[in-house]
Design a protein around this motif. Structure first.
Motif, PDB file in Angstrom:
ATOM      1  N   TYR A 183       0.845  -1.200   0.000  1.00 23.51           N
ATOM      2  CA  TYR A 183       0.000   0.000   0.000  1.00 23.51           C
ATOM      3  C   TYR A 183       0.878   1.248   0.000  1.00 23.51           C
ATOM      4  N   GLU A 184       0.623   2.146  -0.947  1.00 19.85           N
ATOM      5  CA  GLU A 184       1.481   3.332  -1.055  1.00 19.85           C
ATOM      6  C   GLU A 184       1.371   4.225   0.179  1.00 19.85           C
ATOM      7  N   GLU A 185       0.180   4.251   0.812  1.00 23.80           N
ATOM      8  CA  GLU A 185       0.015   5.087   2.005  1.00 23.80           C
ATOM      9  C   GLU A 185       0.976   4.647   3.107  1.00 23.80           C
ATOM     10  N   ILE A 192       2.151  15.348   9.279  1.00 27.64           N
ATOM     11  CA  ILE A 192       0.685  15.406   9.264  1.00 27.64           C
ATOM     12  C   ILE A 192       0.170  14.902   7.927  1.00 27.64           C
ATOM     13  N   SER A 193       0.907  15.165   6.850  1.00 28.13           N
ATOM     14  CA  SER A 193       0.498  14.689   5.531  1.00 28.13           C
ATOM     15  C   SER A 193       0.501  13.166   5.477  1.00 28.13           C
ATOM     16  N   SER A 247      -2.324  11.700   7.688  1.00 30.33           N
ATOM     17  CA  SER A 247      -3.639  11.911   7.075  1.00 30.33           C
ATOM     18  C   SER A 247      -3.862  10.982   5.899  1.00 30.33           C
ATOM     19  N   SER A 248      -2.811  10.733   5.115  1.00 27.06           N
ATOM     20  CA  SER A 248      -3.012   9.928   3.913  1.00 27.06           C
ATOM     21  C   SER A 248      -3.326   8.482   4.263  1.00 27.06           C
ATOM     22  N   PRO A 296      -7.644   7.063   6.018  1.00 26.79           N
ATOM     23  CA  PRO A 296      -8.849   6.524   5.355  1.00 26.79           C
ATOM     24  C   PRO A 296      -8.712   5.055   4.978  1.00 26.79           C
ATOM     25  N   LEU A 297      -7.532   4.653   4.475  1.00 21.91           N
ATOM     26  CA  LEU A 297      -7.313   3.252   4.095  1.00 21.91           C
ATOM     27  C   LEU A 297      -7.492   2.333   5.300  1.00 21.91           C
ATOM     28  N   ASN A 343      -9.139   2.957   8.089  1.00 22.32           N
ATOM     29  CA  ASN A 343     -10.560   2.952   8.461  1.00 22.32           C
ATOM     30  C   ASN A 343     -11.331   1.930   7.649  1.00 22.32           C
ATOM     31  N   ARG A 344     -11.085   1.946   6.328  1.00 19.01           N
ATOM     32  CA  ARG A 344     -11.835   1.073   5.439  1.00 19.01           C
ATOM     33  C   ARG A 344     -11.492  -0.401   5.706  1.00 19.01           C
TER      34      ARG A 344
END
Lengths: 192, 192
Positions: free
Chosen positions: A80-82, A136-137, A140-141, A144-145, A147-148
């Motif tokens: 995963y890139e995040e 922070i960036s 944040s990125s 969402p992943l 969470n899902r």
């Protein structure tokens, strides 16, 4: 800051009034003013070192937790890139805060600075600010992943990811406050 | 505050030299130093207004583009928490930068400040800094989702999302520089 001055006040009941006052800038008056300023600078120095130490600790934890977060199959941070972004920024932040904390501790021990103060103040401020934005960036990125994923599965992989993200967010808090202190230090440089 | 003084300067070609100099802080020497300082403060004021104007423009664009980005089915920004976050922060940033730019323009027009300068400097600095952090956070959170969508489909929905994210990133750049200027203004407040 003000606590020191209230303590120092009884020891010098009559500070020199007159010429000395008109020459010092607006921060303090006479000997007590200079003492007060030294104590404040010391406090700023210790606070900066403590915040960078915290930033180093949290970045290192984020780095270790994320780097060890591969359990085979889809549960691998490298897919995963995040999470790769989180890891990269954790490494960068660990190196930056570690180097800065080491330099500051050395300076406090030796009692002198090894670099020109203006260069140092600029590098300090922009370094802290940029690393804070990156942290922070990255955090944040990746939120969402994660969470899902947790809606489908709640296992050691998603828990470790959450832990690494939280550590990165705490490192951001420390660096953001450190940037505030660095900004204050930069503003007290005489050239401004 | 300083606008009055720059306007008043030509009318009084020989300002009193002597006592005035010894009272000013260490930034400049004599009349040229004072004039230089006035010019720099004027530049800082204009730069701050310009950056906030840019921040307002980009935030408004991000808001409009994202809010109009629903084309039925899965192509609806409201179905993704990242895009809702982008929209929310775009609205917040639009309101903040708009209000600040309006206040600054009014102050430059009227030539005086309507609020106590220290309160203003603190609100300015922390407002800019916090909105900058929120903007980079929102932009970062939406980028991975958009990347993944564009691997499958490259249509008006993904393009609009990218546009809104880019606008939000540009607004972040403007606010980050505005926070630098606000930090400088805060540091020149006399209480520090």
């Amino acid at each position: 800051m003000t606590d020191d001055t209230t303590k120092a006040a009884p020891e010098s009941p009559a500070p020199p009034a007159g010429d000395v006052e008109s020459q010092t800038p607006a921060t303090g008056f006479g000997v007590t003013g200079i003492l007060r300023r030294w104590r404040r600078e010391d406090l700023v120095k210790r606070g900066s070192l403590a915040l960078r130490g915290l930033g180093f600790l949290f970045s290192l934890l984020a780095f270790i937790v994320m780097a060890s977060n591969s359990h085979g199959g889809w549960e691998d941070f490298d897919k995963y890139e995040e999470y790769r972004y989180v890891l990269a920024i954790a490494i960068l932040s660990t190196l930056y805060t570690g180097a800065q904390a080491l330099r500051q501790a050395q300076e406090m021990h030796a009692g002198k600075q090894f670099f020109p103060p203006l260069t140092l103040a600029l590098v300090d401020f922009f370094g802290d600010q940029i690393v804070a934005y990156l942290l922070i960036s990255a955090a944040s990125s990746a939120i969402p992943l994660t969470n899902r994923m947790r809606q489908g599965a709640d296992n050691i992989f998603t828990d470790s990811s959450s832990a690494a993200i939280s550590m990165e967010f705490l490192a951001f808090i420390a660096l953001a406050f450190s940037a505030l202190i660095s900004g204050y230090k930069l503003s007290t440089q005489s050239y401004i």
